[in-house]
Design a protein around this motif. Sequence first.
Motif: not given
Length: 194
Positions: A84-100
């Motif tokens: 969960v901790a890693m996946l939340k980081q992944a979501e944040e990174a993808a969101d910042e990049l706009g990578d849907r």
Amino acid sequence: KGALDAFEQALRIRRDIGDLVGVSITLNNLGTVAQDMRDDKKALALFQEAYEVARETGDRNRIALILTNLGETHSRMGDPGRAVAMLKQAEEAADELGDRAALAEAARVLGRAYLAQREYAKARECTQRAADIFGALGSKAKLGLMLRSLAEVTTAAGAGTAEAAEHLKRSIAILEEIGNEVELARSCMAYADL
């Protein structure tokens, strides 16, 4: 075995010529192969090394992808909290990049990790978010799979079989339309098991 040999050869060449971006990509690919072979320990080590190299190069897109792979591996290894901790980081990174697409993948895996922790409301929220994004992206194959996952989460949460059945009917229709016979059979089996 052939893919593994090819990736290992590519890794040696990329290391020899100092292609760090290529090294990160190849390590990630090797991690995926190890994961497919059910060698999660090896996959974890390869993804971790790929992550370190991607951080060194500053490749944020690659970092988001690898964090998702790391999260999925931790979840498969029985450590959903770390996942969960890693996946939340992944979501944040993808969101910042706009990578849907990367955002949907991270949400998909995060939903599975929450399901493993029996946090059904969070699992449902993430799975629904992934389904919505995949649907908006026009990825029928992923949407069909996510609808089946949504049915599983709905049933696990005790929300009743009527809603789960509707998700599975949509999954079946989509998978039949695109001709994905293997996943269609899985969705049909899930429907029969309701």
